[in-house]
Design an enzyme around this catalytic site. Structure first.
Site, PDB file in Angstrom:
ATOM      1  N   ASP A 120      72.001  33.462   3.206  1.00  0.00           N
ATOM      2  CA  ASP A 120      72.083  32.380   4.193  1.00  0.00           C
ATOM      3  C   ASP A 120      71.302  31.138   3.797  1.00  0.00           C
ATOM      4  O   ASP A 120      70.810  30.400   4.650  1.00  0.00           O
ATOM      5  CB  ASP A 120      71.606  32.868   5.585  1.00  0.00           C
ATOM      6  CG  ASP A 120      72.415  34.060   6.062  1.00  0.00           C
ATOM      7  OD1 ASP A 120      73.599  34.141   5.698  1.00  0.00           O
ATOM      8  OD2 ASP A 120      71.857  34.895   6.789  1.00  0.00           O
ATOM      9  N   LYS A 159      74.745  28.366   0.874  1.00  0.00           N
ATOM     10  CA  LYS A 159      75.669  28.367  -0.273  1.00  0.00           C
ATOM     11  C   LYS A 159      77.007  27.708   0.073  1.00  0.00           C
ATOM     12  O   LYS A 159      77.533  26.904  -0.693  1.00  0.00           O
ATOM     13  CB  LYS A 159      75.918  29.817  -0.751  1.00  0.00           C
ATOM     14  CG  LYS A 159      74.642  30.512  -1.234  1.00  0.00           C
ATOM     15  CD  LYS A 159      74.881  31.970  -1.563  1.00  0.00           C
ATOM     16  CE  LYS A 159      75.133  32.849  -0.361  1.00  0.00           C
ATOM     17  NZ  LYS A 159      74.010  33.023   0.551  1.00  0.00           N
ATOM     18  N   ASN A 198      80.615  40.756   4.605  1.00  0.00           N
ATOM     19  CA  ASN A 198      79.217  40.711   5.067  1.00  0.00           C
ATOM     20  C   ASN A 198      78.706  39.272   4.958  1.00  0.00           C
ATOM     21  O   ASN A 198      77.787  38.878   5.658  1.00  0.00           O
ATOM     22  CB  ASN A 198      78.313  41.675   4.266  1.00  0.00           C
ATOM     23  CG  ASN A 198      78.496  41.589   2.757  1.00  0.00           C
ATOM     24  OD1 ASN A 198      79.421  40.954   2.265  1.00  0.00           O
ATOM     25  ND2 ASN A 198      77.618  42.229   2.017  1.00  0.00           N
ATOM     26  N   GLY A 230      78.694  35.229   5.381  1.00  0.00           N
ATOM     27  CA  GLY A 230      79.163  34.213   6.320  1.00  0.00           C
ATOM     28  C   GLY A 230      78.720  32.885   5.760  1.00  0.00           C
ATOM     29  O   GLY A 230      77.525  32.593   5.743  1.00  0.00           O
ATOM     30  N   HIS A 231      79.649  32.118   5.222  1.00  0.00           N
ATOM     31  CA  HIS A 231      79.307  30.850   4.568  1.00  0.00           C
ATOM     32  C   HIS A 231      79.788  29.701   5.456  1.00  0.00           C
ATOM     33  O   HIS A 231      80.973  29.556   5.700  1.00  0.00           O
ATOM     34  CB  HIS A 231      79.947  30.780   3.176  1.00  0.00           C
ATOM     35  CG  HIS A 231      79.376  31.792   2.221  1.00  0.00           C
ATOM     36  ND1 HIS A 231      79.756  31.902   0.914  1.00  0.00           N
ATOM     37  CD2 HIS A 231      78.408  32.735   2.402  1.00  0.00           C
ATOM     38  CE1 HIS A 231      79.063  32.877   0.335  1.00  0.00           C
ATOM     39  NE2 HIS A 231      78.253  33.400   1.214  1.00  0.00           N
ATOM     40  N   GLN A 233      75.375  36.583  -0.457  1.00  0.00           N
ATOM     41  CA  GLN A 233      74.046  37.162  -0.232  1.00  0.00           C
ATOM     42  C   GLN A 233      72.987  36.398  -1.051  1.00  0.00           C
ATOM     43  O   GLN A 233      73.194  35.241  -1.351  1.00  0.00           O
ATOM     44  CB  GLN A 233      74.027  38.665  -0.557  1.00  0.00           C
ATOM     45  CG  GLN A 233      74.819  39.523   0.434  1.00  0.00           C
ATOM     46  CD  GLN A 233      76.317  39.522   0.191  1.00  0.00           C
ATOM     47  OE1 GLN A 233      76.779  39.779  -0.898  1.00  0.00           O
ATOM     48  NE2 GLN A 233      77.090  39.250   1.216  1.00  0.00           N
ATOM     49  N   ALA A 259      75.604  34.168  10.541  1.00  0.00           N
ATOM     50  CA  ALA A 259      76.950  33.597  10.659  1.00  0.00           C
ATOM     51  C   ALA A 259      78.007  34.694  10.770  1.00  0.00           C
ATOM     52  O   ALA A 259      79.124  34.451  11.215  1.00  0.00           O
ATOM     53  CB  ALA A 259      77.233  32.707   9.444  1.00  0.00           C
TER      54      ALA A 259
HETATM   55  P1  GDP Z   1      75.258  30.797   3.340  1.00  0.00           P
HETATM   56  O1  GDP Z   1      75.556  32.205   3.746  1.00  0.00           O
HETATM   57  O2  GDP Z   1      74.309  30.735   2.187  1.00  0.00           O
HETATM   58  O3  GDP Z   1      76.502  29.980   3.097  1.00  0.00           O
HETATM   59  O4  GDP Z   1      74.489  30.137   4.565  1.00  0.00           O
HETATM   60  P2  GDP Z   1      74.882  30.273   6.126  1.00  0.00           P
HETATM   61  O5  GDP Z   1      76.073  29.455   6.384  1.00  0.00           O
HETATM   62  O6  GDP Z   1      74.928  31.699   6.539  1.00  0.00           O
HETATM   63  O7  GDP Z   1      73.579  29.692   6.801  1.00  0.00           O
HETATM   64  C1  GDP Z   1      73.144  28.407   6.593  1.00  0.00           C
HETATM   65  C2  GDP Z   1      73.069  27.703   7.952  1.00  0.00           C
HETATM   66  O8  GDP Z   1      72.297  26.532   7.848  1.00  0.00           O
HETATM   67  C3  GDP Z   1      74.430  27.255   8.460  1.00  0.00           C
HETATM   68  O9  GDP Z   1      74.425  27.291   9.856  1.00  0.00           O
HETATM   69  C4  GDP Z   1      74.519  25.803   7.962  1.00  0.00           C
HETATM   70  O10 GDP Z   1      75.376  25.023   8.749  1.00  0.00           O
HETATM   71  C5  GDP Z   1      73.095  25.370   8.122  1.00  0.00           C
HETATM   72  N1  GDP Z   1      72.620  24.370   7.157  1.00  0.00           N
HETATM   73  C6  GDP Z   1      72.922  24.240   5.849  1.00  0.00           C
HETATM   74  N2  GDP Z   1      72.183  23.255   5.280  1.00  0.00           N
HETATM   75  C7  GDP Z   1      71.383  22.783   6.262  1.00  0.00           C
HETATM   76  C8  GDP Z   1      70.354  21.783   6.287  1.00  0.00           C
HETATM   77  O11 GDP Z   1      70.015  21.158   5.293  1.00  0.00           O
HETATM   78  N3  GDP Z   1      69.734  21.584   7.486  1.00  0.00           N
HETATM   79  C9  GDP Z   1      70.048  22.280   8.625  1.00  0.00           C
HETATM   80  N4  GDP Z   1      69.389  22.018   9.731  1.00  0.00           N
HETATM   81  N5  GDP Z   1      71.019  23.221   8.611  1.00  0.00           N
HETATM   82  C10 GDP Z   1      71.663  23.476   7.453  1.00  0.00           C
HETATM   83  P1  IMO Z   2      75.566  35.474   2.936  1.00  0.00           P
HETATM   84  O1  IMO Z   2      76.564  35.449   1.806  1.00  0.00           O
HETATM   85  C1  IMO Z   2      72.222  37.455   4.876  1.00  0.00           C
HETATM   86  C2  IMO Z   2      72.102  41.820   4.623  1.00  0.00           C
HETATM   87  C3  IMO Z   2      72.278  42.611   5.905  1.00  0.00           C
HETATM   88  C4  IMO Z   2      71.453  43.838   5.571  1.00  0.00           C
HETATM   89  C5  IMO Z   2      71.720  44.051   4.098  1.00  0.00           C
HETATM   90  C6  IMO Z   2      72.820  45.064   3.800  1.00  0.00           C
HETATM   91  O2  IMO Z   2      76.076  34.868   4.188  1.00  0.00           O
HETATM   92  O3  IMO Z   2      74.267  34.919   2.479  1.00  0.00           O
HETATM   93  P2  IMO Z   2      75.459  45.049   4.024  1.00  0.00           P
HETATM   94  O4  IMO Z   2      76.354  44.741   5.175  1.00  0.00           O
HETATM   95  O5  IMO Z   2      75.686  44.191   2.834  1.00  0.00           O
HETATM   96  O6  IMO Z   2      75.477  46.504   3.666  1.00  0.00           O
HETATM   97  O7  IMO Z   2      73.976  44.746   4.558  1.00  0.00           O
HETATM   98  O8  IMO Z   2      72.103  42.790   3.587  1.00  0.00           O
HETATM   99  N1  IMO Z   2      73.186  40.857   4.331  1.00  0.00           N
HETATM  100  C7  IMO Z   2      73.063  39.542   4.449  1.00  0.00           C
HETATM  101  N2  IMO Z   2      72.041  38.784   4.906  1.00  0.00           N
HETATM  102  N3  IMO Z   2      73.340  36.857   4.389  1.00  0.00           N
HETATM  103  C8  IMO Z   2      74.356  37.594   3.898  1.00  0.00           C
HETATM  104  O9  IMO Z   2      75.403  37.044   3.268  1.00  0.00           O
HETATM  105  C9  IMO Z   2      74.267  39.001   3.947  1.00  0.00           C
HETATM  106  N4  IMO Z   2      75.093  40.006   3.579  1.00  0.00           N
HETATM  107  C10 IMO Z   2      74.408  41.145   3.815  1.00  0.00           C
HETATM  108  O10 IMO Z   2      71.788  41.908   7.019  1.00  0.00           O
HETATM  109  O11 IMO Z   2      70.096  43.535   5.724  1.00  0.00           O
HETATM  110 MG    MG Z   3      75.495  33.390   5.468  1.00  0.00          MG
END
Ligand code: GDP
Ligand code: IMO
Ligand code: MG
Length: 423
Positions: free
Chosen positions: A13, A16, A38, A40-41, A224, A299
């Site tokens: 999270d 990415k 798993n 959520g981007h 991840q 996400a």
């Molecule tokens: P990913 O799994 O690595 O793609 O990241 P996620 O989407 O799960 O989580 C990142 C969260 O932070 C999302 O809700 C984005 O919309 C938000 N986000 C990304 N960059 C920024 C930033 O620079 N500032 C803030 N406040 N939010 C951000």
């Molecule tokens: P993105 O791509 C954050 C965590 C789960 C759990 C562990 C194992 O959005 O960054 P799983 O379902 O893979 O067997 O869970 O990994 N986990 C994540 N945490 N971002 C993710 O993906 C994750 N995918 C799995 O919360 O701790």
């Molecule tokens: Mg994510």
């Protein structure tokens, strides 16, 4: 031509999705190399927020190819929903989404095993997303898995039935109470498979290597984060794939000497969702503030993310195992208004001071050692150029670059595509 990678350096999270979308203009092909739903981007542009689980984050751009690599595991039910959502937004996928024949399928019973396994672990549960990730990779390495390419052959249903029956026996052995209607699950799975069969399946390692030979630029998208890597993460509280750079080689069929830039992405602080050790976790008002301002909710599962200070010991570990060439720092805006920012630079471990990640940080045997840096008051979310950022923000960047010995090339100051600044 070589491939660049984008990888998360913490526990996932990091942002990415946003950065892959932002950088897509520079590439012809975006290729996801591991993980499954798993992930959520999140991407935000034109006032709309999108969350992708299986589909690469370049999908909103015209004339860009998005490949789901062999290292990815696909749940057809979730995948179908994801595609239908994009179709409602008039995103035309027909010519830009390609799926590796070698990608493995998540069966409904994989999800059930995930749930049964977690229940049976009680307090020691991994905190999995319950998407069936672990059990699907187990069947892959156990050589029992069902793959996308099987759907083009006769008899995939027999393979599916054999595997499903085996799983149902396994679930019985867990001795836990879970409710499910297997006929309904199978019907849902079969409907989704019929839908997915209309998509384009490819021999992805051949396609991607040919593309490189023909001068195409590829960006590999990780899922991840490095601390969730099956080998180099905080085992057993990890996911079941190699989230690190090596995972791009096995998950796409691209050789190590074809990797060019490795963009390592991290938040200006640290978060973790699910169980497992987290040395710099804050259980006070600063942690709550990060969660609130950073909107730190998963996400994929909506679970609250645990928050804490930035940890340079884990970042150094991730930079090393991935060969990170450039850093990208996200969510600097969330730290605005914090008077003194702490950064963990070393650990106290069994009475000694160390600067690397030891075998086990599980049993509370780690005490972070912090350095303090002055924060900044200003709201930075509307700033467009690096020169206009507050002096103390720039000091934070300098401090991190010097400590990590890698340049920070991009900073993100908000969730929108436009809130991205080159350093
Ligand atoms: P990913 O799994 O690595 O793609 O990241 P996620 O989407 O799960 O989580 C990142 C969260 O932070 C999302 O809700 C984005 O919309 C938000 N986000 C990304 N960059 C920024 C930033 O620079 N500032 C803030 N406040 N939010 C951000
Ligand atoms: P993105 O791509 C954050 C965590 C789960 C759990 C562990 C194992 O959005 O960054 P799983 O379902 O893979 O067997 O869970 O990994 N986990 C994540 N945490 N971002 C993710 O993906 C994750 N995918 C799995 O919360 O701790
Ligand atoms: Mg994510």
């Amino acid at each position: 031509m070589k491939i660049d990678l984008i990888l998360g350096l913490q526990w996932g999270d990091e942002g990415k999705g946003k950065i892959v979308d932002f950088l897509t203009n520079n590439y012809n092909i975006i290729a996801r190399f591991q993980g499954g739903p798993n992930a959520g981007h999140t991407l935000e542009f034109d006032g709309i927020k999108h969350v992708l689980h299986t589909i690469p984050s370049g999908i909103f751009h015209e004339n860009k190819i998005n490949v789901i690599g062999n290292g990815v595991v696909i749940d057809p039910v979730i995948f179908k929903e994801e595609i239908e959502k994009l179709k409602e937004l008039n995103v035309d996928l027909s010519n830009k989404l390609l799926i590796s024949r070698k990608a493995h399928l998540i069966l409904p019973t994989h999800r059930l095993i995930d749930k049964a396994s977690e229940l049976s672990k009680g307090k020691k549960k991994i905190g999995s997303t319950l998407k069936g990730i672990g059990p699907t990779y187990m069947d892959k390495t156990g050589r029992n898995g069902l793959r996308i390419g099987d759907l083009e052959l006769d008899g995939w249903e027999d393979k599916f039935n054999t595997l499903t029956n085996k799983h149902l026996n396994l679930i019985n052995n867990f001795n836990v109470d879970i409710d499910f209607d297997i006929n309904k699950l199978i019907e849902e799975f079969t409907n989704s498979i019929n839908f997915i069969k209309s998509l384009r399946f490819i021999d992805s390692e051949h396609y991607l290597n040919e593309s490189l030979n023909n001068g195409k630029k590829i960006l590999g998208e990780g899922a991840q984060g490095s601390l969730l890597d099956i080998d180099f993460g905080t085992y057993p509280y990890v996911t079941s794939s190699n989230t690190t750079a090596a995972g791009a080689c096995t998950g796409l069929g691209i050789a190590p000497n074809k990797i060019n830039n490795v963009f390592g992405i991290f938040k200006a602080y640290t978060t973790r969702v699910g169980s497992g050790p987290f040395p710099t976790e804050l259980k006070d008002e600063i942690g709550e503030r990060m969660a609130k301002i950073g909107n730190e909710f998963g996400a994929t599962t909506g679970r609250p993310r645990r928050c804490g200070w930035l940890d340079l010991v884990i970042l150094k570990h991730s930079i090393t195992v991935n060969g990170v060439t450039e850093l990208i720092m996200m969510k600097g805006d969330v730290l605005s208004g914090i008077d003194r920012i702490k950064v963990c630079t070393k650990y106290k471990y069994r009475g000694e001071t160390i600067d690397y990640l030891p075998y086990s940080i599980e049993d509370g045997n780690i005490e972070p050692i912090y350095e303090e840096i002055s924060g900044w008051e200003e709201d930075i979310t509307k700033i467009k150029s690096f020169t206009d950022l507050p002096k103390n923000f720039k000091n934070y960047i300098n401090f991190l670059e010097e400590s990590l010995n890698v340049k920070i090339k991009i900073v993100s100051v908000g969730p929108d595509r436009t809130q991205t600044i080159f350093v």
